[in-house]
Design an enzyme around this catalytic site. Structure first.
Site, PDB file in Angstrom:
ATOM      1  N   LYS A 193       0.848  -1.202   0.000  1.00 26.23           N
ATOM      2  CA  LYS A 193       0.000   0.000   0.000  1.00 26.23           C
ATOM      3  C   LYS A 193       0.878   1.245   0.000  1.00 26.23           C
ATOM      4  O   LYS A 193       1.719   1.431   0.875  1.00 26.23           O
ATOM      5  CB  LYS A 193      -0.888   0.024   1.244  1.00 26.23           C
ATOM      6  CG  LYS A 193      -1.901   1.165   1.162  1.00 26.23           C
ATOM      7  CD  LYS A 193      -2.617   1.431   2.471  1.00 26.23           C
ATOM      8  CE  LYS A 193      -1.944   2.488   3.305  1.00 26.23           C
ATOM      9  NZ  LYS A 193      -1.866   3.810   2.656  1.00 26.23           N
ATOM     10  N   THR A 248       6.131   6.823  14.216  1.00 30.82           N
ATOM     11  CA  THR A 248       6.195   5.969  15.410  1.00 30.82           C
ATOM     12  C   THR A 248       4.793   5.730  15.953  1.00 30.82           C
ATOM     13  O   THR A 248       4.454   4.615  16.382  1.00 30.82           O
ATOM     14  CB  THR A 248       7.121   6.629  16.447  1.00 30.82           C
ATOM     15  OG1 THR A 248       8.442   6.625  15.897  1.00 30.82           O
ATOM     16  CG2 THR A 248       7.129   5.869  17.769  1.00 30.82           C
ATOM     17  N   GLU A 268       9.985   0.524  10.509  1.00 28.32           N
ATOM     18  CA  GLU A 268      10.985   1.590  10.286  1.00 28.32           C
ATOM     19  C   GLU A 268      10.279   2.887  10.593  1.00 28.32           C
ATOM     20  O   GLU A 268       9.412   3.320   9.834  1.00 28.32           O
ATOM     21  CB  GLU A 268      11.442   1.604   8.819  1.00 28.32           C
ATOM     22  CG  GLU A 268      12.048   0.322   8.327  1.00 28.32           C
ATOM     23  CD  GLU A 268      13.396   0.053   8.933  1.00 28.32           C
ATOM     24  OE1 GLU A 268      13.982   0.952   9.549  1.00 28.32           O
ATOM     25  OE2 GLU A 268      13.858  -1.096   8.811  1.00 28.32           O
ATOM     26  N   CYS A 302      13.539  10.453   7.452  1.00 25.47           N
ATOM     27  CA  CYS A 302      13.426   9.919   8.811  1.00 25.47           C
ATOM     28  C   CYS A 302      14.728  10.058   9.586  1.00 25.47           C
ATOM     29  O   CYS A 302      14.716  10.190  10.799  1.00 25.47           O
ATOM     30  CB  CYS A 302      13.001   8.461   8.737  1.00 25.47           C
ATOM     31  SG  CYS A 302      13.942   7.542   7.529  1.00 25.47           S
ATOM     32  N   GLU A 399       9.849  15.169  16.307  1.00 20.48           N
ATOM     33  CA  GLU A 399      10.227  15.078  14.895  1.00 20.48           C
ATOM     34  C   GLU A 399       9.409  16.103  14.103  1.00 20.48           C
ATOM     35  O   GLU A 399       8.180  16.110  14.179  1.00 20.48           O
ATOM     36  CB  GLU A 399       9.923  13.667  14.374  1.00 20.48           C
ATOM     37  CG  GLU A 399      10.367  13.491  12.939  1.00 20.48           C
ATOM     38  CD  GLU A 399      10.048  12.095  12.395  1.00 20.48           C
ATOM     39  OE1 GLU A 399       8.931  11.608  12.608  1.00 20.48           O
ATOM     40  OE2 GLU A 399      10.935  11.520  11.743  1.00 20.48           O
TER      41      GLU A 399
END
Ligand code: NAD
Length: 499
Positions: A193, A248, A268, A302, A399
């Site tokens: 996906k 996350t 990941e 990332c 982040e």
């Protein structure tokens, strides 16, 4: 800032003309069960780019069924050489389509064409070739067991079966390749996906998968939302593994959902990576390196070096040189050859990053350059360097996933413990950078950092042969290298009585 249509490659125009683009299930391009569609947007202009069919749970059922059929049928009967040849053929076809694929990726994601042409698509090609080479080289082993002299023992590495792969929007094609390479090399079948903001390059890839001659159902490419399609994949009883790249927060949801039937899971996830510049660093490398670490792909990486620790002896000079260089970076539409920083992927991401710029200023950080979003159309945020940041600030803890770095001084030198402690003071552990000409210090710091990857005097380098993944809440499992093959196989122990 308008992108001129005469630049559009005829193959890209042809691809866009065939909207709404269909799902790729069982080797065929088909409409979604609901007939619903969604629109992908060009982030350089904010205009609609292409309409795409939107899958739901029924399409996941169809894709899983097709994948299972391929797994128990032609795919498992195929020789390793044939499988390898197909993966290699796919790489050749991508190489033939490098220009249109780079352009489509730039249009859909916004990233500069110089990056899609020179980094994203070439890395994809190399990735498939690397894994084509593994197909007949990764195997179990004969084991010298300790207690049974008359029993022949060996292990086999067997594919897991139907693998669900869920990818983000920041490197749409490259993430698809990272997921597919190891899975196909080890004989699995896939339902992949794409992210809803960037569905197009995966659908172009699906055309090449069809052209390469993979058996129907080996790879199925689905466009749709995470909430509906992603959840349906994670909960589908016949999907045996979920490989996920993304935030996350969603990674935690996926782990919970996958626990019901104990799916294998690799994650990941996000990062807040430290980049440490010691006073003995070579400025001529460290300044462009620090810029690249955070502004590559508009900071939507990332492993972006978003926490910059600079030794106090060089802090002022380093940051003023860096800000000077950052202010010269050419911000513009990705299709312009000279563009170095393109738009962010979406209005949503633009608003998120704009919020962090405000928060950074409110909390007392000082923008040395950038700090103010550009007027539209398009979702442009100029490279931003915040000085005077500290560990209590939101821009240092969270982040941002945009072109924003928070710089902080440190003052130990031979005693590196303090800066390492500060660098490790994060729930994340994905990437890290170290800039020094002292080889002893470089290794010491590299070993002490809690991070899946450490770059010394370089940053954001990736290679199909080098494993990549996270410590702590940046996830687990590894992509690339031999390690990824382990993530896509079950180990079977076979005991043969020779009496
Ligand atoms: P995201 O987590 O919002 O979405 C990622 C994918 O998950 C998308 O395809 C989305 O549709 C799907 N999804 C969303 N909710 C889901 C659910 N409940 N169940 C199943 N699937 C669901 O992330 P994003 O905004 O697309 O990407 C940015 C994030 O990805 C950043 O946090 C970044 O650090 C991370 N990232 C990590 C790596 C890495 O290798 N570690 C690489 C790229 C991006």
């Amino acid at each position: 800032m308008s992108e001129t249509t005469e630049k559009i490659h005829p193959k890209v125009q042809d691809f866009l003309n065939k909207a709404p683009r269909k799902l790729f299930i069982g080797g065929q391009f088909i409409e979604s069960s609901s007939g619903k569609t969604f629109k992908s947007v060009n982030p350089a202009t904010g205009d609609d780019l292409c309409e795409v069919y939107e899958a739901d749970e029924r399409d996941i059922d169809r894709a899983v069924e097709a994948a299972e059929k391929a797994f128990h049928g032609p795919w498992s009967k195929m020789s390793a050489s044939e499988r390898s040849r197909l993966i290699w053929k796919l790489a050749d076809l991508i190489e033939e389509n490098l220009e249109p694929m780079a352009q489509l990726e730039t249009l859909d994601n916004g990233k500069p064409i110089r990056e899609t042409k020179n980094a994203d698509v070439p890395l994809v090609i190399d990735h498939f070739r690397y894994y084509a080479g593994w197909v007949n080289k990764f195997s179990g082993e004969v084991v010298n067991n300790s207690m049974h002299p008359n029993i022949f023992t060996y292990t086999r590495r067997e594919p897991i079966g139907v693998c669900g792969q869920i990818i983000p929007w920041n490197f749409p094609l490259l993430m698809a390749a990272w997921k597919l390479g190891a899975a196909l090399a080890t004989g699995n079948v896939v339902v992949l996906k794409s992210a809803q903001d960037t569905p197009l390059s995966a659908l172009y890839l699906a055309e090449l998968i069809q052209e390469a001659g993979f058996p129907d159902g080996v790879v199925n490419i689905i466009s749709g939302s995470g909430r509906i399609v992603g959840t349906a994949m994670t909960k589908h009883p016949k999907i045996r593994k979920i490989a996920f790249t993304g935030s996350t927060e969603v990674g935690k949801t996926i782990m919970r959902d996958a626990s019901y039937d104990l799916k294998r899971v690799t994650l990941e996830l996000g990062g807040k990576s430290p980049n440490i510049v010691f006073p003995d660093a070579d400025f001529s490398k460290a300044i462009p390196g620090a810029l690249h670490s955070i502004f590559f792909n508009q900071g939507q990486v990332c492993s972006a070096g978003s926490r910059l620790f600079v030794h106090k002896k060089i802090y002022d000079n380093f940051l003023s040189d860096m800000a000077n260089e950052a202010s010269k970076l050419k911000v513009g539409p990705g299709l312009e050859e000279e563009t170095q920083v393109g738009p962010l992927v979406s209005a949503k991401q633009f608003e998120t990053v704009r919020g962090y710029l405000e928060k950074g200023k409110e909390e007392g950080a000082k923008p040395l350059t950038g700090g103010v979003p550009k007027e539209g159309p398009g979702y442009f945020i100029p490279p931003t360097i915040f000085a005077d940041a500290n560990e209590h600030m939101t821009i240092v803890r969270e982040e941002i996933f945009g072109p924003v770095v928070a710089a902080m001084p440190f003052d130990d030198d031979e005693q590196i413990a303090d800066v390492v402690r500060r660098a490790n003071d994060s729930e994340y552990g994905l990437g890290a950078g170290v800039w020094t000409t002292d080889v002893r210090k470089a290794h010491k710091v590299a070993h002490a950092l809690e991070s899946g990857t450490v770059w010394v005097n370089c940053y954001n380098l990736f290679d199909a042969a080098m494993p990549f993944g996270g410590f702590k809440q940046s996830g687990f499992g590894r992509e690339m290298g031999k390690y990824a093959l382990e993530m896509y196989t079950e180990v079977k122990s076979v005991w043969v009585n020779l009496h």
